[in-house]
Design an enzyme around this catalytic site. Structure first.
Site, PDB file in Angstrom:
ATOM      1  N   LYS A 120       0.842  -1.216   0.000  1.00 48.01           N
ATOM      2  CA  LYS A 120       0.000   0.000   0.000  1.00 48.01           C
ATOM      3  C   LYS A 120       0.866   1.251   0.000  1.00 48.01           C
ATOM      4  CE  LYS A 120      -1.788   1.532   4.019  1.00 48.01           C
ATOM      5  NZ  LYS A 120      -1.487   2.935   4.370  1.00 48.01           N
ATOM      6  N   ASN A 121       1.839   1.316   0.907  1.00 44.76           N
ATOM      7  CA  ASN A 121       2.587   2.563   1.094  1.00 44.76           C
ATOM      8  C   ASN A 121       3.596   2.822  -0.011  1.00 44.76           C
ATOM      9  OD1 ASN A 121       1.042   3.020   3.290  1.00 44.76           O
ATOM     10  ND2 ASN A 121       2.570   2.388   4.790  1.00 44.76           N
ATOM     11  N   ARG A 170      -4.396  10.833   4.093  1.00 47.10           N
ATOM     12  CA  ARG A 170      -3.244  11.665   4.443  1.00 47.10           C
ATOM     13  C   ARG A 170      -2.191  11.623   3.345  1.00 47.10           C
ATOM     14  NH1 ARG A 170      -0.279  14.163   7.976  1.00 47.10           N
ATOM     15  NH2 ARG A 170       1.980  13.928   7.743  1.00 47.10           N
ATOM     16  N   CYS A 228      -4.555  12.613  12.673  1.00 48.51           N
ATOM     17  CA  CYS A 228      -5.381  11.416  12.527  1.00 48.51           C
ATOM     18  C   CYS A 228      -5.345  10.676  13.865  1.00 48.51           C
ATOM     19  CB  CYS A 228      -4.873  10.565  11.387  1.00 48.51           C
ATOM     20  SG  CYS A 228      -3.337   9.798  11.789  1.00 48.51           S
ATOM     21  N   ARG A 240       0.843  14.409  13.285  1.00 50.72           N
ATOM     22  CA  ARG A 240       1.423  14.205  11.943  1.00 50.72           C
ATOM     23  C   ARG A 240       1.602  15.529  11.201  1.00 50.72           C
ATOM     24  NH1 ARG A 240      -1.180   8.869   9.438  1.00 50.72           N
ATOM     25  NH2 ARG A 240       0.828   8.755   8.379  1.00 50.72           N
ATOM     26  N   PRO A 241       2.491  16.383  11.709  1.00 49.00           N
ATOM     27  CA  PRO A 241       2.747  17.674  11.054  1.00 49.00           C
ATOM     28  C   PRO A 241       3.433  17.475   9.695  1.00 49.00           C
ATOM     29  CG  PRO A 241       4.355  17.278  12.767  1.00 49.00           C
ATOM     30  CD  PRO A 241       3.363  16.155  12.849  1.00 49.00           C
ATOM     31  N   ASP A 274       5.954  19.902   8.728  1.00 50.91           N
ATOM     32  CA  ASP A 274       7.031  20.908   8.728  1.00 50.91           C
ATOM     33  C   ASP A 274       8.254  20.452   7.915  1.00 50.91           C
ATOM     34  OD1 ASP A 274       7.091  18.988  10.911  1.00 50.91           O
ATOM     35  OD2 ASP A 274       8.923  19.992  11.552  1.00 50.91           O
ATOM     36  N   LEU A 275       8.569  19.171   7.944  1.00 49.69           N
ATOM     37  CA  LEU A 275       9.766  18.698   7.215  1.00 49.69           C
ATOM     38  C   LEU A 275       9.510  18.693   5.694  1.00 49.69           C
ATOM     39  CD1 LEU A 275      10.877  15.842   9.642  1.00 49.69           C
ATOM     40  CD2 LEU A 275      11.773  18.192   9.473  1.00 49.69           C
ATOM     41  N   ASP A 319       4.120   0.288  12.196  1.00 49.04           N
ATOM     42  CA  ASP A 319       2.889  -0.253  11.600  1.00 49.04           C
ATOM     43  C   ASP A 319       2.628  -1.695  12.003  1.00 49.04           C
ATOM     44  OD1 ASP A 319       3.153   1.547   8.436  1.00 49.04           O
ATOM     45  OD2 ASP A 319       2.532   2.158  10.438  1.00 49.04           O
ATOM     46  N   ARG A 340      -8.936  -0.362   4.255  1.00 54.72           N
ATOM     47  CA  ARG A 340      -8.039   0.652   3.687  1.00 54.72           C
ATOM     48  C   ARG A 340      -6.712   0.027   3.269  1.00 54.72           C
ATOM     49  NH1 ARG A 340      -7.549   6.116   6.954  1.00 54.72           N
ATOM     50  NH2 ARG A 340      -6.094   6.323   5.216  1.00 54.72           N
TER      51      ARG A 340
HETATM   52  C1  EPZ Z   1       4.305   6.745   6.462  1.00 54.01           C
HETATM   53  O1  EPZ Z   1       3.568   7.810   7.027  1.00 54.01           O
HETATM   54  C2  EPZ Z   1       3.317   5.584   6.322  1.00 54.01           C
HETATM   55  N1  EPZ Z   1       2.231   5.988   5.430  1.00 54.01           N
HETATM   56  C3  EPZ Z   1       2.763   5.204   7.693  1.00 54.01           C
HETATM   57  O2  EPZ Z   1       1.916   4.067   7.515  1.00 54.01           O
HETATM   58  C4  EPZ Z   1       3.921   4.824   8.601  1.00 54.01           C
HETATM   59  O3  EPZ Z   1       3.437   4.534   9.881  1.00 54.01           O
HETATM   60  C5  EPZ Z   1       4.938   5.982   8.670  1.00 54.01           C
HETATM   61  O4  EPZ Z   1       5.370   6.337   7.340  1.00 54.01           O
HETATM   62  C6  EPZ Z   1       6.164   5.635   9.495  1.00 54.01           C
HETATM   63  O5  EPZ Z   1       6.794   4.517   8.947  1.00 54.01           O
HETATM   64  C7  EPZ Z   1       2.434   6.011   4.093  1.00 54.01           C
HETATM   65  O6  EPZ Z   1       3.525   5.739   3.608  1.00 54.01           O
HETATM   66  C8  EPZ Z   1       1.262   6.394   3.240  1.00 54.01           C
HETATM   67  P1  EPZ Z   1       6.476   9.947   8.763  1.00 54.01           P
HETATM   68  P2  EPZ Z   1       4.248   9.295   7.105  1.00 54.01           P
HETATM   69  O7  EPZ Z   1       6.467  11.227   8.017  1.00 54.01           O
HETATM   70  O8  EPZ Z   1       5.097   9.520   5.915  1.00 54.01           O
HETATM   71  C9  EPZ Z   1       6.864  13.064  12.242  1.00 54.01           C
HETATM   72  C10 EPZ Z   1      -0.055   2.760   7.709  1.00 54.01           C
HETATM   73  O9  EPZ Z   1      -0.691   2.268   8.659  1.00 54.01           O
HETATM   74  N2  EPZ Z   1       6.895  14.090  11.181  1.00 54.01           N
HETATM   75  O10 EPZ Z   1       7.647   9.028   8.627  1.00 54.01           O
HETATM   76  O11 EPZ Z   1       3.180  10.268   7.404  1.00 54.01           O
HETATM   77  C11 EPZ Z   1       5.468  12.477  12.405  1.00 54.01           C
HETATM   78  O12 EPZ Z   1       4.692  13.289  13.254  1.00 54.01           O
HETATM   79  C12 EPZ Z   1       0.513   4.178   7.835  1.00 54.01           C
HETATM   80  O13 EPZ Z   1       0.154   2.186   6.617  1.00 54.01           O
HETATM   81  C13 EPZ Z   1       7.198  15.410  11.516  1.00 54.01           C
HETATM   82  O14 EPZ Z   1       7.439  15.726  12.680  1.00 54.01           O
HETATM   83  O15 EPZ Z   1       5.169   9.106   8.394  1.00 54.01           O
HETATM   84  C14 EPZ Z   1       5.730  11.131  13.008  1.00 54.01           C
HETATM   85  O16 EPZ Z   1       5.872  11.282  14.415  1.00 54.01           O
HETATM   86  C15 EPZ Z   1       0.260   4.781   9.208  1.00 54.01           C
HETATM   87  N3  EPZ Z   1       7.216  16.344  10.534  1.00 54.01           N
HETATM   88  C16 EPZ Z   1       7.080  10.745  12.415  1.00 54.01           C
HETATM   89  O17 EPZ Z   1       7.650  11.934  11.861  1.00 54.01           O
HETATM   90  C17 EPZ Z   1       6.954  16.034   9.225  1.00 54.01           C
HETATM   91  O18 EPZ Z   1       7.009  16.948   8.365  1.00 54.01           O
HETATM   92  C18 EPZ Z   1       6.977   9.709  11.298  1.00 54.01           C
HETATM   93  O19 EPZ Z   1       6.181  10.259  10.298  1.00 54.01           O
HETATM   94  C19 EPZ Z   1       6.644  14.702   8.915  1.00 54.01           C
HETATM   95  C20 EPZ Z   1       6.617  13.738   9.893  1.00 54.01           C
END
Ligand code: EPZ
Length: 430
Positions: A22-23, A93, A117, A122-123, A125-126, A306, A398
């Site tokens: 999926k991802n 998202r 969510c 899930r900000p 900013d990065l 996950d 989903r």
């Molecule tokens: C991806 O989400 C996956 N989704 C998530 O899977 C997965 O849990 C996550 O990566 C971590 O592996 C998809 O790929 C569609 P992150 P993503 O940005 O990209 C913080 C599932 O169940 N962060 O790596 O949104 C954030 O708050 C889903 O399949 C910032 O602070 O995850 C979190 O604490 C759930 N600023 C951490 O990083 C930012 O700009 C990881 O988030 C972005 C993220």
């Protein structure tokens, strides 16, 4: 909304084929709109999140259709006529992954800011730091991220956290920037590598994906990739591995990449299950008693967040004390409350959950709060005495293709029931 009903006590045995990731599929579908020519994506799971993303990409004016089961034709011939509406964006998202591709190819993107969510704030900013670093002008107007750039310029970006989405958005945008972009402290998840491989199939020049430094040499345009196959879903595979161990069964998973599952395989071996690999297959067996284990979720190659709720479900009936530390999301223990309704003994303090294994869970009516929590409740239901009715089963749809059929193929008793049907939940001894 439909319920998923699971009758406990059936041992899982047999073979199951794992679907596309999926991802990876969601990110690659976003990247496909950067191509000046049509592309066929293979091994795409026909799950709810993919269907939502297909609608989003269609709303940009792209031609998207299934040429055969699992194979998706995608072609965006020119600039979007309009940006996707909030009603669609808020469902997914991952719609934020359209930012980089639209900005890179057309110099303009307007995507509603996805809210938080069920698992955390899930900000973004990065994502913004990276896109601004490439020269985009970003603003938030009435809840919509408005991004514009006449020409993106390569740059060096350090990610404070190895965010998967931010790495993907920046990597996609950098493919059409002028000059070199270096992403430091990049995410190393297999889905990031799969996206990089797809971009390179389109003629991009991405190097180092899978390490914490990714270098991208910008090119003028992308195209020329007629077909691309998405990697297998390591989280779906991990969910089946845990279901097999939870029922003390013996299952062969086909169409997997074993090294993507190493963190889970290692933990299951530590707990006393047998896990071995052969090519694109993984064998899982758990006959005897299991031992408690401690889990710390970390970015890849650490234990995946996950898989954390599903592991919590399994550990709820492993004698002894197990400790889970959730280091990725700040609110990802919500399934604990539902497992406690089934008799689990779990104490949550912030990012730490302490699980005291109990003899047996009791079937109950429970509620899925997100995709992976729903999967965890299925695993709990497989182990429990009596029936478990899982409300909000749409969350499970989903991310899992044909979950009931695949589980029934392994001997599970699982079916759909209309919402509101009475249940025969047993009493839960406190
Ligand atoms: C991806 O989400 C996956 N989704 C998530 O899977 C997965 O849990 C996550 O990566 C971590 O592996 C998809 O790929 C569609 P992150 P993503 O940005 O990209 C913080 C599932 O169940 N962060 O790596 O949104 C954030 O708050 C889903 O399949 C910032 O602070 O995850 C979190 O604490 C759930 N600023 C951490 O990083 C930012 O700009 C990881 O988030 C972005 C993220």
């Amino acid at each position: 909304m439909d319920r998923l009903v699971v009758a406990g006590g059936h041992v899982l045995r047999g073979r199951v084929t794992i679907s596309g990731a999926k991802n990876a599929a969601l990110a690659i579908l976003c990247a496909a709109i950067m191509s000046e020519e049509p592309v066929v994506l293979e091994n795409v799971p026909d799950i709810r999140d993919v269907r939502v993303m297909v609608d989003l990409v269609r709303s940009l004016g792209a031609e998207v259709y299934w040429v055969s089961p699992g194979n998706l034709y995608v072609y965006l011939s020119g600039p979007p006529v309009e940006m996707p509406p909030y009603q669609q964006v808020k469902q997914l998202r991952a719609s934020n992954l359209l930012l980089g591709p639209l900005l890179a190819r057309f110099g303009w993107a307007e995507i509603s800011l996805p809210g938080g969510c069920n698992i955390g704030v899930r900000p973004m900013d990065l994502h913004f730091k990276g896109l601004a670093g490439l020269g985009a002008r970003l603003s938030l107007e009435r809840g919509v991220i408005v991004a514009r750039a006449s020409r993106l310029e390569g740059t060096r970006i350090y990610l404070d956290f190895p965010s998967v989405g931010a790495t993907e958005n920046i990597m996609m945008a950098a493919c059409l920037a002028r000059g070199q972009t270096v992403i430091e402290n990049a995410a190393k998840e297999p889905e990031v590598v799969d996206l990089a491989n797809f971009l390179n199939c389109l003629g991009a020049r991405v190097r180092g994906a899978g390490t914490d430094i990714i270098k991208i040499e910008g090119v003028a345009s992308l195209g020329g990739c007629r077909r691309y196959g998405v990697i297998p879903d390591r989280i779906e595979a991990g969910t089946f591995m845990l279901a097999a161990v939870a029922t003390r069964g013996e299952v062969v998973l086909e169409n997997v990449i074993p090294r993507h599952l190493e963190p889970l395989s290692a933990k299951l071996r530590e707990a006393g299950a047998e896990v071995w690999e052969e090519g694109d297959r993984i064998f899982v067996r758990a006959a005897g008693p299991l031992s408690p284990v401690d889990i710390k979720t970390m970015p890849f190659p650490g234990f995946p967040t996950d898989m954390q709720p599903q592991m919590m479900a399994l550990l709820s009936t492993v004698p002894g004390t197990s400790v889970i530390v959730e280091n990725i999301f700040e609110n990802r223990f919500r399934v604990a409350e539902e497992l406690k309704r089934m008799g689990a003994n779990i104490k949550v303090e912030g990012r730490v959950a302490v699980i005291e294994g109990v003899e047996k869970l009791q079937g109950a009516t429970v509620r899925a709060t997100d995709l992976r929590a729903g999967a965890a409740l299925v695993i709990a239901g497989l182990m429990a005495e009596g029936e478990t009715h899982i409300e909000n089963a749409v969350y499970i749809d989903r991310g899992y293709f044909n979950l009931e059929e695949k589980l029934r193929g392994l001997g599970a008793a699982v079916w759909r029931a209309p919402a509101g049907q009475e249940t025969d939940t047993g009493a839960v001894l406190l």
